[in-house]
Design an enzyme around this catalytic site. Structure first.
Site, mmCIF file in Angstrom:
data_model
loop_
_atom_site.group_PDB
_atom_site.id
_atom_site.type_symbol
_atom_site.label_atom_id
_atom_site.label_comp_id
_atom_site.label_asym_id
_atom_site.label_seq_id
_atom_site.Cartn_x
_atom_site.Cartn_y
_atom_site.Cartn_z
ATOM 1 C CB CYS A 102 13.096 10.002 7.499
ATOM 2 S SG CYS A 102 13.718 8.859 6.274
ATOM 3 C CD GLU A 147 14.220 1.675 8.346
ATOM 4 O OE1 GLU A 147 14.726 2.715 8.818
ATOM 5 O OE2 GLU A 147 14.727 0.558 8.489
ATOM 6 C CD GLU A 177 9.901 12.982 11.558
ATOM 7 O OE1 GLU A 177 8.901 12.330 11.885
ATOM 8 O OE2 GLU A 177 10.756 12.572 10.751
ATOM 9 C CB THR A 187 1.881 5.338 11.756
ATOM 10 O OG1 THR A 187 1.478 6.698 11.622
ATOM 11 C CG2 THR A 187 0.973 4.454 10.940
ATOM 12 C CE LYS A 207 -2.051 2.451 3.214
ATOM 13 N NZ LYS A 207 -2.006 3.772 2.561
#
Ligand code: TXE
Length: 498
Positions: A300, A266, A402, A248, A191
């Site tokens: 990231c 990750e 972040e 998540t 996905k």
């Protein structure tokens, strides 16, 4: 190309009356979601809807799993060399369509087309080529017990695996997961992010053209809580490779861990960029511009906390501010644009809220700080000025959380120890950047940084064989090279008594 069971009209015009509907790729065909429902896909440059995304759920994931299960025995038993040939064909087709894919990526994500053409799409080609060839050199261990027994390790594909990817490097990260999974002999239910689904959809057309057997790769579009959660929860999907936000990732781990699924996560980063006074100043400045603002800071691996040794602090800061003020956001489709739009309205609002927070925390904006309104059709696009903030404590929220946008903070330091303490102070540990000409210091600092990746005098220099991943809340596991092939296989030891 429509190889599906129901007619698919792909207009590629973008006007609302004939808005393009993306389709799932299940069992080798392009198909509509079971629900028949779609949701909006936005173009960040204009803030307008330009295509529709299948709102898939558990029923679609079930079809994908059924197809993958049916395809698995034959795919797993296909010689690695033959699997590699098919995967190389996919790579060649992406390369053939590089220009079309780069434009699609830029439109879908808001990134400069120049960046998509130079980095994103070529890297998708490399991902397939790299793992297609790696699997042909993938050997397993043997352990001899003198004259009593010999052990050898079989590395067998897991079965059906799930790959879930984010929006910042859409095709780049989607293929980074799919390529090793397929090369190792697994069948995949994947996905892409619902924020940037377009190039994954275009990839499904290329997989059909390449002759990838039906069911080997299935691409299910939809939201995280919908299609994503259904993939994570499915009992027959035995491993999940995920890249995305830390929150998540934690949710995925909560679902998958009690089912004993293999997990590769990750997650986010809050990477330090440590600049010592003995650095090559011009190089440090040039690359810091990239590590701060490439892809609108939505990588990231970007270095969002810049620590500069006191003797060059003011010189570096002033030069960095001057260069940053020259960098203007613009239409991502324009060849000259080097800073595009951020990916969504909600993400833009999140970034702007952090700029507000930074000021409440005592930060001073040295450059940028505001949303940019362009002219004409781009007047409602999501653009933010590249922003530098000074005067923040290293442990304030702005310096700990972040932001994932074109926003960095800059701080002076006096000693190596102080720089390391500040660098290691966050809950993240993905990447770090160090600028110094001092050989032993470079090695010493690298070994003490709490980080999965350290770049010395460079940034984003990638060798696909190296372990890629983070420590602390930046994730679990390593991707890259044989690490990825190990993740997508189960090791089985066979012991034979002599
Ligand atoms: O990512 P999400 P979001 C960071 C960045 C960003 C934040 C949130 O700070 O602001 O994460 O971004 C799928 N089960 N990064 O919300 O939600 C989702 O559909 C299964 C860092 O956009 O983590 C998408 O395909 N899947 C990052 C993917 O997870 C679920 C890159 C990532 O989306 C799911 C992107 C669920 N319950 C954001 N919920 C990086 N490290 O590169 C969502 N998804």
């Amino acid at each position: 190309m429509n190889t599906g069971t129901e007619p698919v009209t792909l207009t590629r015009k973008g006007d609302t009356s004939t808005m393009e509907k993306l389709h799932n790729y299940i069992n080798g065909k392009l198909v509509a979601p079971q629900s028949g429902k779609y949701f909006d896909n936005y173009q960040p440059a204009t803030g307008k809807v330009y295509s529709l995304i299948p709102d898939s759920g558990a029923a679609d994931v079930q079809l994908a799993v059924d197809a993958a299960n049916a395809a698995f025995p034959a795919w797993a038993n296909t010689p690695a060399e033959k699997r590699a040939k098919i995967i190389m064909r996919i790579a060649a087709l992406i390369e053939r369509d590089l220009e079309r894919l780069a434009k699609a990526e830029s439109k879908d994500n808001g990134k400069p087309v120049e960046l998509a053409r130079r980095v994103d799409i070529p890297r998708a080609v490399s991902n397939f080529e790299f793992f297609a060839t790696a699997v042909m050199h993938y050997a397993s261990e043997s352990h001899a017990m003198e004259d009593s027994a010999i052990n050898y390790t079989l590395r067998q594909p897991i079965g059906v695996v799930g790959c879930i990817s984010p929006w910042n490097l859409p095709l780049y990260l989607f293929t980074w997961k799919i390529a090793p999974a397929l090369a190792a002999g697994n069948c995949v239910v994947a996905k892409p992010s619902e924020v940037t689904p377009m190039t994954a959809f275009l990839l499904s057309e290329l997989c059909i053209e390449a002759g990838l057997p039906a069911g080997v790769l299935n691409i299910v579009h939809g939201t995280g809580p919908g299609a994503g959660q259904a993939i994570v929860e499915h009992p027959e999907i035995k491993a999940i490779s995920f890249t995305g936000g830390t929150k998540t990732g934690a949710g995925i781990a909560r679902t998958a861990a009690p089912m004993f699924k293999k997990l590769s996560l990750e997650l986010g980063g809050k990477n330090p960029n440590i600049i010592f006074a003995d650095c090559d100043f011009d190089q440090a400045l040039k690359i810091t511009m990239q590590s701060s603002f490439a892809n609108q800071g939505q990588i990231c691996l970007c270095g969002s906390r810049i620590f500069v040794e006191r003797p060059i602090y003011e010189k570096f800061r002033d030069a960095f501010v001057a260069k940053t003020k020259e960098l203007k956001p613009g239409n991502p489709g324009d060849e000259k644009t080097r800073l595009g739009a951020v990916v969504s309205q909600s993400h833009m609002e999140k970034i702007l809220s952090y700029i507000d927070l930074a000021q409440q925390e005592g930060g001073k904006i040295l450059a940028g700080g505001k949303r940019v309104m362009l002219d004409g059709e781009f007047s409602e696009g999501w653009y933010i000025e590249p922003t530098i903030i000074e005067g923040l404590a290293f442990d304030c929220r702005t310096n700990q959380e972040e932001i994932f946008g074109p926003v960095v903070s800059i701080m002076p330091f006096d000693t190596e120890e102080e720089a390391l303490n500040m660098a290691n102070s966050t809950s993240y540990g993905l990447a770090a950047i160090v600028w110094t000409q001092h050989l032993t210091r470079a090695h010493r600092v690298a070994s003490k940084l709490q980080s999965g990746i350290v770049w010395i005098n460079c940034w984003l220099l990638r060798d696909l064989r190296t372990p890629f991943g983070g420590v602390k809340q930046s994730g679990v596991g390593r991707e890259g090279g044989f690490n990825a092939l190990n993740f997508f296989t189960e090791a089985k030891n066979v012991c034979i008594k002599l």
